[in-house]
Motif scaffolding. Structure first.
Motif, PDB file in Angstrom:
ATOM      1  N   GLY A  67      10.013   2.335  -8.233  1.00 15.59           N
ATOM      2  CA  GLY A  67       8.790   3.076  -8.484  1.00 15.59           C
ATOM      3  C   GLY A  67       7.805   3.119  -7.344  1.00 15.59           C
ATOM      4  N   TYR A  68       8.208   2.672  -6.171  1.00 15.14           N
ATOM      5  CA  TYR A  68       7.308   2.570  -5.027  1.00 15.14           C
ATOM      6  C   TYR A  68       7.697   3.617  -3.989  1.00 15.14           C
ATOM      7  CZ  TYR A  68       5.017   0.379  -0.962  1.00 15.14           C
ATOM      8  OH  TYR A  68       4.257   0.136   0.157  1.00 15.14           O
ATOM      9  N   ASN A  69       6.734   4.393  -3.487  1.00 14.37           N
ATOM     10  CA  ASN A  69       7.069   5.549  -2.652  1.00 14.37           C
ATOM     11  C   ASN A  69       6.719   5.397  -1.174  1.00 14.37           C
ATOM     12  OD1 ASN A  69       4.294   5.810  -2.592  1.00 14.37           O
ATOM     13  ND2 ASN A  69       4.253   7.926  -3.302  1.00 14.37           N
ATOM     14  N   ASP A  70       6.448   4.170  -0.717  1.00 11.93           N
ATOM     15  CA  ASP A  70       6.119   3.973   0.704  1.00 11.93           C
ATOM     16  C   ASP A  70       6.720   2.675   1.218  1.00 11.93           C
ATOM     17  OD1 ASP A  70       5.072   4.712   3.133  1.00 11.93           O
ATOM     18  OD2 ASP A  70       2.989   4.283   2.644  1.00 11.93           O
ATOM     19  N   THR A  71       7.966   2.440   0.896  1.00 10.54           N
ATOM     20  CA  THR A  71       8.646   1.203   1.293  1.00 10.54           C
ATOM     21  C   THR A  71       8.665   1.033   2.803  1.00 10.54           C
ATOM     22  OG1 THR A  71      10.059   1.316  -0.670  1.00 10.54           O
ATOM     23  CG2 THR A  71      10.807  -0.094   1.122  1.00 10.54           C
ATOM     24  N   THR A  72       8.809   2.117   3.565  1.00  6.83           N
ATOM     25  CA  THR A  72       8.989   2.025   5.011  1.00  6.83           C
ATOM     26  C   THR A  72       7.720   1.675   5.773  1.00  6.83           C
ATOM     27  OG1 THR A  72       8.619   4.399   5.275  1.00  6.83           O
ATOM     28  CG2 THR A  72      10.898   3.671   4.957  1.00  6.83           C
ATOM     29  N   ASN A  73       6.575   1.693   5.114  1.00  5.59           N
ATOM     30  CA  ASN A  73       5.325   1.365   5.800  1.00  5.59           C
ATOM     31  C   ASN A  73       5.297  -0.109   6.171  1.00  5.59           C
ATOM     32  OD1 ASN A  73       2.728   1.467   6.814  1.00  5.59           O
ATOM     33  ND2 ASN A  73       1.752   1.498   4.809  1.00  5.59           N
ATOM     34  N   ALA A  74       4.943  -0.408   7.413  1.00  8.18           N
ATOM     35  CA  ALA A  74       4.929  -1.796   7.883  1.00  8.18           C
ATOM     36  C   ALA A  74       3.798  -2.612   7.275  1.00  8.18           C
ATOM     37  CB  ALA A  74       4.814  -1.822   9.405  1.00  8.18           C
ATOM     38  N   PHE A  75       2.722  -1.965   6.904  1.00  5.83           N
ATOM     39  CA  PHE A  75       1.482  -2.632   6.500  1.00  5.83           C
ATOM     40  C   PHE A  75       1.583  -3.168   5.070  1.00  5.83           C
ATOM     41  CE2 PHE A  75      -3.106  -1.729   5.040  1.00  5.83           C
ATOM     42  CZ  PHE A  75      -3.498  -3.031   5.297  1.00  5.83           C
ATOM     43  N   GLY A 133       0.827  -1.193   0.000  1.00  8.19           N
ATOM     44  CA  GLY A 133       0.000   0.000   0.000  1.00  8.19           C
ATOM     45  C   GLY A 133       0.861   1.243   0.000  1.00  8.19           C
ATOM     46  N   SER A 134       0.274   2.328  -0.439  1.00  7.52           N
ATOM     47  CA  SER A 134       0.938   3.625  -0.344  1.00  7.52           C
ATOM     48  C   SER A 134      -0.012   4.633   0.275  1.00  7.52           C
ATOM     49  CB  SER A 134       1.389   4.123  -1.716  1.00  7.52           C
ATOM     50  OG  SER A 134       1.935   5.436  -1.600  1.00  7.52           O
ATOM     51  N   ARG A 135       0.526   5.380   1.237  1.00 11.02           N
ATOM     52  CA  ARG A 135      -0.235   6.447   1.874  1.00 11.02           C
ATOM     53  C   ARG A 135      -0.076   7.768   1.133  1.00 11.02           C
ATOM     54  NH1 ARG A 135       2.872   5.335   7.422  1.00 11.02           N
ATOM     55  NH2 ARG A 135       4.487   5.056   5.828  1.00 11.02           N
ATOM     56  N   PHE A 136       0.695   7.751   0.029  1.00  9.66           N
ATOM     57  CA  PHE A 136       1.090   8.994  -0.616  1.00  9.66           C
ATOM     58  C   PHE A 136       0.863   8.959  -2.126  1.00  9.66           C
ATOM     59  CE2 PHE A 136       3.743   8.145   3.137  1.00  9.66           C
ATOM     60  CZ  PHE A 136       3.290   9.179   3.957  1.00  9.66           C
ATOM     61  N   VAL A 137      -0.267   8.375  -2.537  1.00  2.43           N
ATOM     62  CA  VAL A 137      -0.691   8.399  -3.932  1.00  2.43           C
ATOM     63  C   VAL A 137      -2.137   8.859  -3.983  1.00  2.43           C
ATOM     64  CG1 VAL A 137       0.919   6.591  -4.673  1.00  2.43           C
ATOM     65  CG2 VAL A 137      -1.350   5.953  -3.838  1.00  2.43           C
ATOM     66  N   ARG A 138      -2.604   9.171  -5.183  1.00  6.72           N
ATOM     67  CA  ARG A 138      -3.988   9.597  -5.350  1.00  6.72           C
ATOM     68  C   ARG A 138      -4.942   8.523  -4.814  1.00  6.72           C
ATOM     69  NH1 ARG A 138      -6.236  13.293  -8.814  1.00  6.72           N
ATOM     70  NH2 ARG A 138      -4.241  13.452  -9.964  1.00  6.72           N
ATOM     71  N   GLY A 139      -5.891   8.936  -4.015  1.00  5.81           N
ATOM     72  CA  GLY A 139      -6.853   8.007  -3.438  1.00  5.81           C
ATOM     73  C   GLY A 139      -6.518   7.570  -2.030  1.00  5.81           C
ATOM     74  N   ALA A 140      -5.292   7.868  -1.560  1.00  9.76           N
ATOM     75  CA  ALA A 140      -4.894   7.508  -0.198  1.00  9.76           C
ATOM     76  C   ALA A 140      -5.372   8.581   0.778  1.00  9.76           C
ATOM     77  CB  ALA A 140      -3.381   7.349  -0.113  1.00  9.76           C
ATOM     78  N   ASN A 177      11.979   7.612   1.998  1.00 13.93           N
ATOM     79  CA  ASN A 177      11.366   6.874   0.893  1.00 13.93           C
ATOM     80  C   ASN A 177      11.835   7.377  -0.464  1.00 13.93           C
ATOM     81  OD1 ASN A 177       9.230   4.718   1.630  1.00 13.93           O
ATOM     82  ND2 ASN A 177       8.886   6.329   3.144  1.00 13.93           N
ATOM     83  N   ALA A 178      12.078   8.678  -0.582  1.00 14.53           N
ATOM     84  CA  ALA A 178      12.599   9.215  -1.838  1.00 14.53           C
ATOM     85  C   ALA A 178      13.978   8.644  -2.131  1.00 14.53           C
ATOM     86  CB  ALA A 178      12.645  10.738  -1.774  1.00 14.53           C
TER      87      ALA A 178
END
Length: 253
Positions: A152-160, A118-125, A142-143
Motif C-alpha cells: 500500500g505504499y507508493n514511494d518505496t524508492t525514496n531515500a528519505f 514519506g510519500s511525495r505522491f499523496v495528498r498534501g505532498a 513504484n507501481a
C-alpha cells in the motif's frame, strides 16, 4: 529519543552547509536531541572540510569519511555503523528533503512506530522540479513494487526515511552498494514485520551540484534487490522476523 541524521555526501560543498543549517534549525526549534552525521563519499571539492568547520560551532554536527569503496549504498552503510542515536533518518545532502519532515518522522517514531516513511505522491505532498523522465520511471517502478508486495505504499524508492535503531539491526546484512539500498531497507523492514506510518512530504530538486543517481546503471541492481526481498518474503517462512513487541502498533500504516 535522540535522532541521528545520516547524510551521505559526494562533492556537495555547494549545498551541505545550507542543508545542515536547515536541519539543525528545525530540530532545535522542535527541542529534539540530535546529531547530524555527514558521511563523505570520496569527495574532491572540500565537502568534509566544510562540515569540520561547522563542527567547531556545533558539536552535534560531525563528518566522517566512508571506509568503504565509493557508492551511495556503501556510504549510507558506513553511517549506519557509526550513528549514536536511538533512531536514524537518512537525508540527502543536496537539500531536496525538507527539514520539517525530519521532525514529523521523529514524532511518528515517538508515537511507537518502528519506521517513518514519506510519500511525495499523496495528498498534501509537494514536488518541485522533478525531471520528467525520471518521474515517469519512478512512478512505474513504484507501481510495480506496490503491486508485488501489496504493502500500500507508493514511494518505496525514496531515500528519505527514518528507522528505530533496532530496525537497523534486524535489516542486516545489507547487500546494496549503490542507490538500490533505498529499496532494500524499507522492503526488508516491511516484510520482516516492522510497523510503519506514511506521511506526505516535500521534495525540491537540487539547485547546485549534479545528481549522483545514474538511471541507466541502476535498473538491474534495483531488480535484483526487489526480487531478493520478494523471495525472502515468500520462501523464508518468517525466519528473519523479529519477535513482536506488545506495545508497538500493528504492522502497516
Amino acid at each position: 529519543m535522540k535522532l541521528s541524521v545520516v547524510i551521505p555526501a559526494h562533492d556537495e560543498a555547494g549545498s551541505i552547509e545550507a542543508t545542515l543549517n536547515g536541519l539543525a534549525g528545525a530540530l532545535q526549534a522542535a527541542s529534539i536531541d540530535y546529531e547530524l552525521l555527514v558521511v563523505d563519499d570520496a569527495s574532491s571539492d572540500g565537502t568534509l572540510e566544510v562540515v569540520e568547520h561547522m563542527h567547531v560551532a556545533d558539536e552535534r554536527i560531525r563528518g566522517i569519511r566512508s571506509h568503504y569503496p565509493p557508492g551511495y549504498g556503501f556510504t549510507v552503510r558506513a553511517g549506519l555503523e557509526r550513528f549514536s542515536g536511538d533512531a536514524v533518518a537518512i537525508v540527502m545532502a543536496d537539500g531536496s528533503d525538507a527539514p520539517e519532515d525530519v521532525v514529523r518522522y521523529h514524532r511518528l517514531l515517538e508515537e511507537g512506530y518502528d519506521c517513518a516513511f514519506g510519500s511525495r505522491f499523496v495528498r498534501g505532498a509537494t514536488v518541485r522540479d522533478y525531471p520528467r523522465f525520471k518521474l515517469f520511471l519512478n512512478r512505474l517502478a513504484n507501481a510495480w513494487i506496490r503491486l508485488i508486495f501489496r504493502h500500500g505504499y507508493n514511494d518505496t524508492t525514496n531515500a528519505f526515511k527514518a528507522y528505530r535503531r533496532e530496525v537497523i539491526e534486524t535489516l542486516q546484512p545489507l547487500l546494496s552498494n549503490h542507490f538500490n539500498l533505498t529499496v532494500e531497507m524499507p522492503l526488508k523492514a516491511i516484510v520482516r514485520g516492522h510497523t510503519f506510518a506514511v506521511v506526505p512530504i516535500s521534495w525540491t530538486n537540487r539547485t547546485t551540484g549534479v545528481s549522483k543517481l545514474k538511471v541507466q546503471e541502476m535498473g538491474s541492481r534495483y531488480l535484483f534487490i526487489v526480487l531478493y526481498v520478494f523471495l525472502e518474503h515468500h520462501l523464508s517462512r518468517g525466519d528473519y522476523r523479529p519477535p513482536p513487541s506488545p506495545s508497538s502498533p500493528k504492522p502497516g500504516t
